[in-house]
Design a protein around this motif. Structure first.
Motif, PDB file in Angstrom:
ATOM      1  N   GLU A 156       0.821  -1.210   0.000  1.00 40.24           N
ATOM      2  CA  GLU A 156       0.000   0.000   0.000  1.00 40.24           C
ATOM      3  C   GLU A 156       0.858   1.265   0.000  1.00 40.24           C
ATOM      4  O   GLU A 156       0.580   2.208  -0.716  1.00 40.24           O
ATOM      5  CB  GLU A 156      -0.926  -0.039   1.235  1.00 40.24           C
ATOM      6  N   PHE A 157       1.925   1.263   0.805  1.00 46.79           N
ATOM      7  CA  PHE A 157       2.692   2.502   0.979  1.00 46.79           C
ATOM      8  C   PHE A 157       3.994   2.539   0.182  1.00 46.79           C
ATOM      9  O   PHE A 157       4.660   3.562   0.139  1.00 46.79           O
ATOM     10  CB  PHE A 157       2.989   2.732   2.464  1.00 46.79           C
ATOM     11  N   ILE A 182      -2.722  -1.080   7.653  1.00 46.69           N
ATOM     12  CA  ILE A 182      -2.688   0.027   6.700  1.00 46.69           C
ATOM     13  C   ILE A 182      -3.204   1.301   7.365  1.00 46.69           C
ATOM     14  O   ILE A 182      -2.585   2.367   7.281  1.00 46.69           O
ATOM     15  CB  ILE A 182      -3.518  -0.332   5.442  1.00 46.69           C
ATOM     16  N   GLU A 183      -4.318   1.160   8.097  1.00 44.48           N
ATOM     17  CA  GLU A 183      -4.917   2.318   8.763  1.00 44.48           C
ATOM     18  C   GLU A 183      -3.948   2.944   9.777  1.00 44.48           C
ATOM     19  O   GLU A 183      -3.792   4.158   9.841  1.00 44.48           O
ATOM     20  CB  GLU A 183      -6.188   1.842   9.461  1.00 44.48           C
ATOM     21  N   LYS A 227      -0.928   4.588   8.165  1.00 45.48           N
ATOM     22  CA  LYS A 227      -1.374   5.836   7.550  1.00 45.48           C
ATOM     23  C   LYS A 227      -1.458   6.933   8.618  1.00 45.48           C
ATOM     24  O   LYS A 227      -0.987   8.056   8.426  1.00 45.48           O
ATOM     25  CB  LYS A 227      -2.740   5.624   6.884  1.00 45.48           C
ATOM     26  N   ASP A 231       0.569  10.393   8.751  1.00 46.23           N
ATOM     27  CA  ASP A 231      -0.133  11.679   8.791  1.00 46.23           C
ATOM     28  C   ASP A 231       0.098  12.425  10.095  1.00 46.23           C
ATOM     29  O   ASP A 231      -0.342  13.558  10.249  1.00 46.23           O
ATOM     30  CB  ASP A 231      -1.649  11.461   8.629  1.00 46.23           C
TER      31      ASP A 231
END
Lengths: 305, 359
Positions: free
Chosen positions: B57-58, B261-262, B265, B269
């Motif tokens: 994902e990243f 993933i959450e 993230k 952030d």
């Protein structure tokens, strides 16, 4: 009665890898070498054994791969401790760590695959005898092999000249050397025999016990094999008793839990180890002084040139 | 002699953990502590699948390191600290037994964020996350009771911690809706991962008359034994149908990917906060493998139950819950036991003819 049969079958299967690995280590230690890398050699034997069987489709090829892998790994140990006279304890530990890593690497592509486990002997008539039939005539080949191996090792150690020399090397390498025996060479063979047995013991797990490979599947059995050699006071006969006793307590505690015996399962899981400790204490008390360990066990030998 | 014994003991302690990883600058470094090998096909495997999904994902915004085969207890503290010192900013410790060590290291490194799986103690920089696996167990209980001919279920436990005990209770509560007299035999392996021992436990359960095997240990060994004996079983943590094509009824699958993933993230952030996340079927952290080897009516019942739990219409621990002593358990959640009661569960429900070991 069927339950008794089932329990005995499970005990034999659980004890066999311990017996195989411990038999090899017994010879190694009788030659005066302490190889603590049994766990590492076993797990590499498991990875290579499974790989061999999976690629070739043959259990025998798998078993041979396990044996060769174990022997090769032990050769590294032999080169270090015999050739370069490095500390045996440290090298053995390093061998285990190496083996665990190596097996993960070798086995990575086989994880998630499965094979048909080693077939069980079936002799019409004999195997069908109630109660004893399956126990005596219905096992997989490894179980018979492990018992034959112990007998062969006993015969070798006590009935042959070569066995006498091996014991002499393990008890007093200086004298053996003075008599003209190639101490380091003999020790190398002993170490490699130990490695081969450990490799076979490891291979037994994915070939017959649980027919798939998973990293770390030996789960400490190599360490138990090491303890069994001490438990058996370096004698093959006692090794059989020790291995089966350990296997029996392991399996019986599982059944006891199923029956709902009111003893905490943590205590029951500890029972095989407790039994080992208690027997060790009894043995050492029964002996009036002195140790039955090979006198030169774990000591480095550098021949004078 | 003494030397040898000491050396052997030291050796047992020293059995190594392997370090995998690469280095680069300006990336968020994320560390993982695994209980078993990544190839265990169970618990650790699923965490690693999730880690890979997160990396995918990243991309090159993150760099991950994992330590596998880290045994639980005080010994794991070193491994966690190793990751902290190596510059990881977010560290996932993925087993119950890492709880105290994680908190201890977290105190020393207040700027690093920690995520501890299946625990119940948090701190400013320590979150906890877990799956409501008991939801899946309840469905399994229903299926097991429908499929069992002997009326005896075999359950292989790992350690008698609340998560495992709530799983056993949920199974029985589910099974009792079908067969009020259902029996369960419980064998504790006292290990999360020992394929040989798990196989032996499965054999013992089958030999004692159980005909459906369920497990809270991590390898497919029990599934394989059930398959060999022509009996039924449930997989654990991941899809295990390969090891029992005619035996697997379903499997509770851990799906940590979305959560990892959450959280990464949030870290990227700068919005990471200490939280307590407990997701079940609804959040897809817990997923059921396809329902196989059962008649259509059982399959339908299983799917209906799954849907009802997902929609929040059915609670496995709905009140009244009767304990082994015959007394009703206090109903703190209104219509069902509240999360705290489930997370700290240390009693068996009525109908289990056994004692929690050590109690």
């Amino acid at each position: 009665m069927e339950l008794v049969e089932a329990i005995i079958l499970a005990v034999l299967a659980a004890s066999t890898p311990l017996l195989l690995a411990a038999t090899g280590e017994l010879i190694t230690e009788r030659a005066g070498v302490l190889n603590l890398g049994v766990e590492g050699m076993m797990i590499v034997g498991a990875a290579c054994g499974f790989g061999g069987a999976w690629l070739s489709g043959s259990i025998i090829v798998g078993a041979l791969c396990g044996i060769v892998a174990g022997a090769l790994l032990s050769l590294i140990f032999a080169l270090m401790t015999l050739g370069l006279a490095v500390n045996q304890v440290a090298t053995g530990l390093a061998l285990t760590i190496l083996g665990i890593g190596l097996s993960g690497l070798i086995g990575a592509r086989f994880v998630g695959e499965k094979i048909t486990p080693a077939p069980h002997l079936h002799i019409p008539g004999l195997t069908d005898i109630p109660l004893v039939g399956r126990i005596l005539f219905g096992e997989d080949g490894f179980i018979y092999l492990s018992l034959a191996l112990v007998v062969a090792v006993w015969w070798f150690l006590y009935k042959t000249r070569a066995g006498l020399i091996l014991r002499a090397v393990g008890d007093n390498h200086v004298s053996a050397h003075a008599l003209g025996y190639p101490v380091l060479q003999i020790r190398m063979y002993a170490v490699m025999f130990g490695g081969a047995c450990a490799g076979l013991a490891g291979a037994y797990l994915p070939l017959a016990y649980t027919p798939f490979f998973i990293p770390g599947m030996t789960a400490g059995r190599g360490w138990i094999a090491l303890a069994l050699v001490v438990f058996a006071s370096w004698r093959p006969g006692r090794l059989v008793i020790g291995a089966y006793l350990f296997g029996a307590v392991t399996i019986l505690q599982l059944h006891a839990q199923g029956w709902g015996v009111g003893v905490p399962s943590q205590l029951m899981s500890a029972l095989p180890y407790l039994a080992t400790v208690i027997v060790l204490v009894l043995i050492s008390r029964a002996r009036s002084g002195g140790s039955t360990a090979p006198a030169a066990l774990g000591t480095v030998f550098v021949p004078d040139r | 002699m003494r030397k040898i014994l000491i050396a052997t003991t030291a050796a047992v302690i020293a059995v190594g953990a392997s370090l995998v990883g690469a280095s680069a600058a300006d990336k968020l470094k994320v560390g993982f502590i695994y209980l078993g090998p990544v190839g265990d096909l169970g618990w650790t495997y699923q965490h690693d699948v999730a880690r890979q999904a997160m990396v995918k994902e990243f991309g090159d915004k993150v760099e991950t390191t994992f330590l596998e085969n880290v045994s639980e207890g005080p010994d794991s503290e070193r491994s966690i600290e190793q990751l902290a010192r190596a510059g990881n900013k977010l560290i996932f410790t993925t087993s119950f037994g890492y709880m105290e060590p994680t908190l201890k290291v977290a105190k020393k490194y207040p700027k690093i964020h920690f995520e501890h799986a299946t625990g119940y103690k948090r701190a400013e920089n320590v979150s906890t996350y877990s799956g409501r696996f008991y939801e899946g167990r309840y469905i399994q209980g229903i299926i097991a009771a429908k499929m069992s001919k002997s009326g005896v279920l075999g359950y292989i436990g790992s350690f008698p911690i609340p998560e495992v005990i709530s799983g056993i209770n949920a199974t029985i509560l589910g099974a009792q809706t079908i067969n009020p007299n259902i029996k369960v035999k419980i064998i504790w392996a006292n290990s999360w991962f020992d394929p040989g021992k798990e196989a032996d436990a499965a054999k013992a359960l089958l030999d004692q008359g159980a005909d459906v095997i369920m497990q809270h240990t991590d390898s497919p060994a029990a599934m394989q034994i059930a398959s060999e004996r022509g009996k039924l079983a449930f997989g654990q943590d991941s899809e295990m149908i390969k090891f029992g094509p005619k035996s697997q009824l379903t499997s509770i699958m851990d799906n940590w990917g979305p959560y990892y993933i959450e959280r990464v993230k949030a870290e990227l952030d700068g919005t990471w906060k200490s939280e307590d996340f407990w997701g079940g079927l609804k959040t897809k952290i817990v997923m059921m493998a396809p329902y196989t080897n059962m008649p259509d009516d059982v399959k339908k019942l299983a799917m209906d139950t799954e849907a009802a739990i997902t929609d929040g219409k059915l609670f496995p621990f709905k009140c009244p819950v009767i304990g082994q002593d015959g007394k009703e358990v206090e109903c703190k959640g209104g219509t069902h036991l509240d999360d705290g009661q489930v997370l700290g569960m240390n009693f068996y429900v009525k109908g289990i003819d056994d004692k929690i070991p050590g109690k």
